[in-house]
Design a protein around this motif. Structure first.
Motif, PDB file in Angstrom:
ATOM      1  N   GLU A  21       0.824  -1.206   0.000  1.00 21.22           N
ATOM      2  CA  GLU A  21       0.000   0.000   0.000  1.00 21.22           C
ATOM      3  C   GLU A  21       0.861   1.260   0.000  1.00 21.22           C
ATOM      4  O   GLU A  21       0.533   2.252  -0.653  1.00 21.22           O
ATOM      5  CB  GLU A  21      -0.938  -0.012   1.202  1.00 21.22           C
ATOM      6  CG  GLU A  21      -1.993   1.034   1.165  1.00 21.22           C
ATOM      7  CD  GLU A  21      -3.022   0.883   2.269  1.00 21.22           C
ATOM      8  OE1 GLU A  21      -3.981   1.678   2.252  1.00 21.22           O
ATOM      9  OE2 GLU A  21      -2.881  -0.001   3.143  1.00 21.22           O
ATOM     10  N   VAL A  25       0.555   4.207  -2.795  1.00 19.21           N
ATOM     11  CA  VAL A  25       0.302   5.608  -2.438  1.00 19.21           C
ATOM     12  C   VAL A  25       1.445   6.494  -2.940  1.00 19.21           C
ATOM     13  O   VAL A  25       1.208   7.584  -3.459  1.00 19.21           O
ATOM     14  CB  VAL A  25       0.089   5.756  -0.916  1.00 19.21           C
ATOM     15  CG1 VAL A  25       0.061   7.219  -0.501  1.00 19.21           C
ATOM     16  CG2 VAL A  25      -1.211   5.065  -0.497  1.00 19.21           C
ATOM     17  N   GLN A  74      -5.663   3.476   7.149  1.00 16.85           N
ATOM     18  CA  GLN A  74      -6.595   3.275   6.030  1.00 16.85           C
ATOM     19  C   GLN A  74      -7.524   4.480   5.905  1.00 16.85           C
ATOM     20  O   GLN A  74      -7.865   4.897   4.802  1.00 16.85           O
ATOM     21  CB  GLN A  74      -7.416   1.994   6.222  1.00 16.85           C
ATOM     22  CG  GLN A  74      -6.586   0.733   6.296  1.00 16.85           C
ATOM     23  CD  GLN A  74      -5.522   0.664   5.236  1.00 16.85           C
ATOM     24  OE1 GLN A  74      -5.818   0.709   4.046  1.00 16.85           O
ATOM     25  NE2 GLN A  74      -4.276   0.576   5.651  1.00 16.85           N
ATOM     26  N   VAL A  77      -5.603   7.194   4.150  1.00 16.86           N
ATOM     27  CA  VAL A  77      -5.487   6.991   2.703  1.00 16.86           C
ATOM     28  C   VAL A  77      -6.785   7.404   2.019  1.00 16.86           C
ATOM     29  O   VAL A  77      -6.773   8.080   0.990  1.00 16.86           O
ATOM     30  CB  VAL A  77      -5.126   5.527   2.373  1.00 16.86           C
ATOM     31  CG1 VAL A  77      -5.191   5.271   0.877  1.00 16.86           C
ATOM     32  CG2 VAL A  77      -3.741   5.183   2.896  1.00 16.86           C
ATOM     33  N   ILE A  78      -7.912   7.006   2.589  1.00 20.60           N
ATOM     34  CA  ILE A  78      -9.196   7.380   2.000  1.00 20.60           C
ATOM     35  C   ILE A  78      -9.370   8.904   2.043  1.00 20.60           C
ATOM     36  O   ILE A  78      -9.866   9.513   1.094  1.00 20.60           O
ATOM     37  CB  ILE A  78     -10.350   6.647   2.701  1.00 20.60           C
ATOM     38  CG1 ILE A  78     -10.250   5.143   2.409  1.00 20.60           C
ATOM     39  CG2 ILE A  78     -11.700   7.176   2.244  1.00 20.60           C
ATOM     40  CD1 ILE A  78     -11.189   4.277   3.215  1.00 20.60           C
ATOM     41  N   CYS A  80      -7.073  11.056   1.789  1.00 21.22           N
ATOM     42  CA  CYS A  80      -6.242  11.641   0.737  1.00 21.22           C
ATOM     43  C   CYS A  80      -7.011  11.736  -0.575  1.00 21.22           C
ATOM     44  O   CYS A  80      -6.588  12.419  -1.500  1.00 21.22           O
ATOM     45  CB  CYS A  80      -4.964  10.824   0.534  1.00 21.22           C
ATOM     46  SG  CYS A  80      -3.723  11.109   1.804  1.00 21.22           S
ATOM     47  N   LEU A  87      -6.998   8.178  -5.109  1.00 17.25           N
ATOM     48  CA  LEU A  87      -6.552   7.660  -3.810  1.00 17.25           C
ATOM     49  C   LEU A  87      -7.727   7.220  -2.954  1.00 17.25           C
ATOM     50  O   LEU A  87      -7.593   6.293  -2.156  1.00 17.25           O
ATOM     51  CB  LEU A  87      -5.710   8.702  -3.071  1.00 17.25           C
ATOM     52  CG  LEU A  87      -4.233   8.717  -3.440  1.00 17.25           C
ATOM     53  CD1 LEU A  87      -3.517   9.830  -2.690  1.00 17.25           C
ATOM     54  CD2 LEU A  87      -3.583   7.392  -3.167  1.00 17.25           C
ATOM     55  N   ALA A  88      -8.864   7.868  -3.099  1.00 20.31           N
ATOM     56  CA  ALA A  88     -10.052   7.426  -2.367  1.00 20.31           C
ATOM     57  C   ALA A  88     -10.464   6.038  -2.844  1.00 20.31           C
ATOM     58  O   ALA A  88     -10.784   5.164  -2.040  1.00 20.31           O
ATOM     59  CB  ALA A  88     -11.199   8.414  -2.545  1.00 20.31           C
ATOM     60  N   GLY A  91      -7.945   3.646  -1.572  1.00 20.36           N
ATOM     61  CA  GLY A  91      -8.167   3.471  -0.139  1.00 20.36           C
ATOM     62  C   GLY A  91      -9.310   2.522   0.147  1.00 20.36           C
ATOM     63  O   GLY A  91      -9.219   1.680   1.042  1.00 20.36           O
ATOM     64  N   ALA A  95      -9.084  -0.985   1.942  1.00 22.40           N
ATOM     65  CA  ALA A  95      -9.950  -1.216   3.104  1.00 22.40           C
ATOM     66  C   ALA A  95     -10.688  -2.543   2.958  1.00 22.40           C
ATOM     67  O   ALA A  95     -10.861  -3.273   3.949  1.00 22.40           O
ATOM     68  CB  ALA A  95     -10.937  -0.062   3.265  1.00 22.40           C
TER      69      ALA A  95
END
Length: 125
Positions: A21, A25, A74, A77-78, A80, A87-88, A91, A95
């Motif tokens: 991950e 990212v 997590q 990241v979401i 972001c 990135l969503a 994420g 997840a």
């Protein structure tokens, strides 16, 4: 001789997923200028910081709070996804991977509690 810890292998899976991950990212930084207004110095710093935090969390999975840290990242990241919509999506995908891993962990812990693991049966003999 003590029985092997079945959760130790699972912590290795946690670390591997976090490492992967982190790479994904970090690669988002390459496409950041093409996909939105998040290509500001602050946006780059936030995404790079999340990538570094994911990599650092991979090395902390043997700690009792390591899994909680991984799950908290997590959310980061979401979040972001406010900078880069891709990135969503990533994420959410990760997840879902974590949800699968947690289901596997729940099954493993349940089997441990019932004494159904092969390592536990070998000790009884």
């Amino acid at each position: 001789m003590s029985a092997p810890d079945p959760l130790k292998g699972l912590r290795g899976v946690y670390a591997a997923v976090l490492g992967l991950e982190s790479i994904v990212v970090a690669l988002a930084l390459l496409v950041l200028p093409k996909f939105g207004s998040g290509a500001t110095p602050v946006g780059v710093a936030i995404i790079a910081g999340v990538a570094v935090a994911l990599l650092g969390a991979a090395f902390l999975q043997r700690r009792p709070w390591g899994l909680g840290l991984a799950l908290g990242l997590q959310v980061a990241v979401i979040a972001c996804g406010l900078l880069v919509a891709a990135l969503a999506v990533l994420g959410v995908v990760f997840a879902l991977v974590w949800a699968g891993i947690l289901l596997l962990r729940r099954d493993l812990v349940g089997r441990m509690a019932r004494g159904e693991l092969p390592a536990q049966r070998d000790q009884d003999q």
